[in-house]
Design a protein around this motif. Structure first.
Motif, PDB file in Angstrom:
ATOM      1  N   HIS A  41       0.831  -1.206   0.000  1.00  0.00           N
ATOM      2  CA  HIS A  41       0.000   0.000   0.000  1.00  0.00           C
ATOM      3  C   HIS A  41       0.868   1.260   0.000  1.00  0.00           C
ATOM      4  N   ILE A  42       1.871   1.267   0.881  1.00  0.00           N
ATOM      5  CA  ILE A  42       2.712   2.460   1.004  1.00  0.00           C
ATOM      6  C   ILE A  42       3.560   2.672  -0.241  1.00  0.00           C
ATOM      7  N   LEU A  43       4.163   1.589  -0.767  1.00  0.00           N
ATOM      8  CA  LEU A  43       4.952   1.724  -1.994  1.00  0.00           C
ATOM      9  C   LEU A  43       4.071   2.165  -3.160  1.00  0.00           C
ATOM     10  N   GLY A  44       2.865   1.595  -3.245  1.00  0.00           N
ATOM     11  CA  GLY A  44       1.949   1.975  -4.314  1.00  0.00           C
ATOM     12  C   GLY A  44       1.550   3.435  -4.238  1.00  0.00           C
ATOM     13  N   TYR A  45       1.312   3.915  -3.026  1.00  0.00           N
ATOM     14  CA  TYR A  45       0.966   5.329  -2.843  1.00  0.00           C
ATOM     15  C   TYR A  45       2.110   6.230  -3.290  1.00  0.00           C
ATOM     16  N   GLU A  46       3.337   5.892  -2.859  1.00  0.00           N
ATOM     17  CA  GLU A  46       4.487   6.706  -3.249  1.00  0.00           C
ATOM     18  C   GLU A  46       4.697   6.664  -4.758  1.00  0.00           C
ATOM     19  N   LEU A  47       4.554   5.489  -5.341  1.00  0.00           N
ATOM     20  CA  LEU A  47       4.692   5.342  -6.798  1.00  0.00           C
ATOM     21  C   LEU A  47       3.662   6.192  -7.538  1.00  0.00           C
ATOM     22  N   SER A  48       2.456   6.269  -6.987  1.00  0.00           N
ATOM     23  CA  SER A  48       1.377   6.985  -7.678  1.00  0.00           C
ATOM     24  C   SER A  48       1.708   8.449  -7.925  1.00  0.00           C
ATOM     25  N   LYS A  49       2.602   9.008  -7.121  1.00  0.00           N
ATOM     26  CA  LYS A  49       2.969  10.412  -7.290  1.00  0.00           C
ATOM     27  C   LYS A  49       3.769  10.643  -8.565  1.00  0.00           C
ATOM     28  N   ARG A  81       5.399 -17.600  -6.159  1.00  0.00           N
ATOM     29  CA  ARG A  81       4.167 -17.440  -5.427  1.00  0.00           C
ATOM     30  C   ARG A  81       4.254 -16.365  -4.358  1.00  0.00           C
ATOM     31  N   ALA A  82       5.503 -15.988  -4.044  1.00  0.00           N
ATOM     32  CA  ALA A  82       5.731 -15.022  -2.969  1.00  0.00           C
ATOM     33  C   ALA A  82       5.048 -13.692  -3.244  1.00  0.00           C
ATOM     34  N   GLY A  83       4.829 -13.383  -4.516  1.00  0.00           N
ATOM     35  CA  GLY A  83       4.296 -12.076  -4.869  1.00  0.00           C
ATOM     36  C   GLY A  83       2.803 -11.916  -4.712  1.00  0.00           C
ATOM     37  N   ILE A  84       2.070 -12.970  -4.322  1.00  0.00           N
ATOM     38  CA  ILE A  84       0.609 -12.887  -4.304  1.00  0.00           C
ATOM     39  C   ILE A  84       0.105 -11.856  -3.304  1.00  0.00           C
ATOM     40  N   ALA A  85       0.592 -11.919  -2.054  1.00  0.00           N
ATOM     41  CA  ALA A  85       0.141 -10.953  -1.049  1.00  0.00           C
ATOM     42  C   ALA A  85       0.554  -9.533  -1.438  1.00  0.00           C
ATOM     43  N   LEU A  91      -3.094  -4.087  -5.740  1.00  0.00           N
ATOM     44  CA  LEU A  91      -4.401  -4.072  -6.376  1.00  0.00           C
ATOM     45  C   LEU A  91      -5.433  -3.344  -5.516  1.00  0.00           C
ATOM     46  N   ASP A  92      -5.234  -3.315  -4.204  1.00  0.00           N
ATOM     47  CA  ASP A  92      -6.118  -2.532  -3.334  1.00  0.00           C
ATOM     48  C   ASP A  92      -6.140  -1.067  -3.743  1.00  0.00           C
ATOM     49  N   TYR A  93      -4.984  -0.561  -4.186  1.00  0.00           N
ATOM     50  CA  TYR A  93      -4.886   0.858  -4.543  1.00  0.00           C
ATOM     51  C   TYR A  93      -5.078   1.090  -6.035  1.00  0.00           C
ATOM     52  N   ASP A  95      -7.005  -0.444  -8.246  1.00  0.00           N
ATOM     53  CA  ASP A  95      -8.060  -1.453  -8.391  1.00  0.00           C
ATOM     54  C   ASP A  95      -8.593  -1.559  -9.819  1.00  0.00           C
ATOM     55  N   GLY A  96      -8.257  -0.605 -10.670  1.00  0.00           N
ATOM     56  CA  GLY A  96      -8.671  -0.690 -12.062  1.00  0.00           C
ATOM     57  C   GLY A  96      -7.610  -1.271 -12.969  1.00  0.00           C
ATOM     58  N   ALA A  97      -6.519  -1.739 -12.384  1.00  0.00           N
ATOM     59  CA  ALA A  97      -5.388  -2.232 -13.175  1.00  0.00           C
ATOM     60  C   ALA A  97      -5.692  -3.580 -13.814  1.00  0.00           C
ATOM     61  N   GLU A  98      -5.022  -3.839 -14.940  1.00  0.00           N
ATOM     62  CA  GLU A  98      -4.980  -5.190 -15.481  1.00  0.00           C
ATOM     63  C   GLU A  98      -3.915  -5.976 -14.709  1.00  0.00           C
ATOM     64  N   ASN A  99      -3.964  -7.289 -14.864  1.00  0.00           N
ATOM     65  CA  ASN A  99      -3.106  -8.132 -14.037  1.00  0.00           C
ATOM     66  C   ASN A  99      -2.350  -9.153 -14.873  1.00  0.00           C
TER      67      ASN A  99
END
Length: 219
Positions: A41-49, A81-85, A91-93, A95-99
């Motif tokens: 969540h925190i990395l995604g927020y920082e990246l979003s800037k 498999r480590a990347g799932i969590a 994806l929480d942040y 949420d409209g992304a493709e995967n």
């Protein structure tokens, strides 16, 4: 490559990193997964800037308001498999992304501690002109990131590439910095100085896949 070491500045992020590392806490798999998601969540927020925005008019019950919203077409790709969590946290942040998902794992060759990275599965939309978020909690040697990137090349050329990791080693970071395009970004929570003879991060946090989902049988 531009490196963003988010954990370099003291913040709430440090608590989640500490709990993910702590052998007294990380054995609780649900809590470990939750901490990995919180770090995402925190990395995604920082990246979003660093993404592109355009003013969009939003209608409220009492009028209208212009709000800048992300315009990038984002694809989140996690290394199983480590990347799932970690993926779920991003994806929480976004949420409209493709995967996309890619399996990249260490296959020991039988020569001491030598190993190669094998990719046996890839599921991805087109990446052409999109913003790729390539996520793996552990950046040890960097070879999993490289193998995943090579596998994704046939899916098109992204307009932007952002790597995300929870913990990385100095040698692994140097390796991906040399391998990926110069305009790529790395968003990382914690950095450790070295690897051991088996290519694991010291002090690191252990095997993120095992901590999140239980031990596995080796090939």
């Amino acid at each position: 490559m531009q490196i963003h070491h988010i954990g370099a500045q003291a913040s709430l992020l440090n608590r989640f990193i500490a709990e993910a590392r702590d052998i007294k806490i990380q054995s609780d798999r649900m809590r470990f997964r939750t901490n990995i998601q919180r770090i995402a969540h925190i990395l995604g927020y920082e990246l979003s800037k660093a993404l592109s925005y355009r003013n969009t008019t939003v209608t409220t019950p009492l009028g209208e308001k212009e709000i800048p919203l992300i315009q990038n077409k984002v694809v989140i790709c996690s290394i199983l498999r480590a990347g799932i969590a970690f993926h779920n946290g991003l994806l929480d942040y976004f949420d409209g992304a493709e995967n996309a998902f890619v399996s990249a794992y260490r296959h020991h060759t039988g020569h001491g501690d030598d190993f190669e990275i094998l990719v046996e599965y890839l599921s991805s939309p087109s990446l052409q002109g999109k913003t790729l978020l390539l996520a793996d909690p552990m950046l040890a040697t960097g070879r999993s990131f490289m193998a995943a990137y090579d596998a994704l090349k046939k899916m098109g050329t992204p307009s932007e590439i952002h790597l995300l990791a929870v913990v990385g080693s100095t040698p692994g970071i140097a390796a991906v910095e040399a391998y990926f395009p110069e305009d790529s970004h790395l968003w990382i929570a914690a950095m450790d100085d070295r690897l051991n003879e088996k290519g694991y991060i010291i002090p690191g946090l252990g095997d993120a896949g095992d901590l999140a989902y239980g031990p596995k049988l080796q090939h």
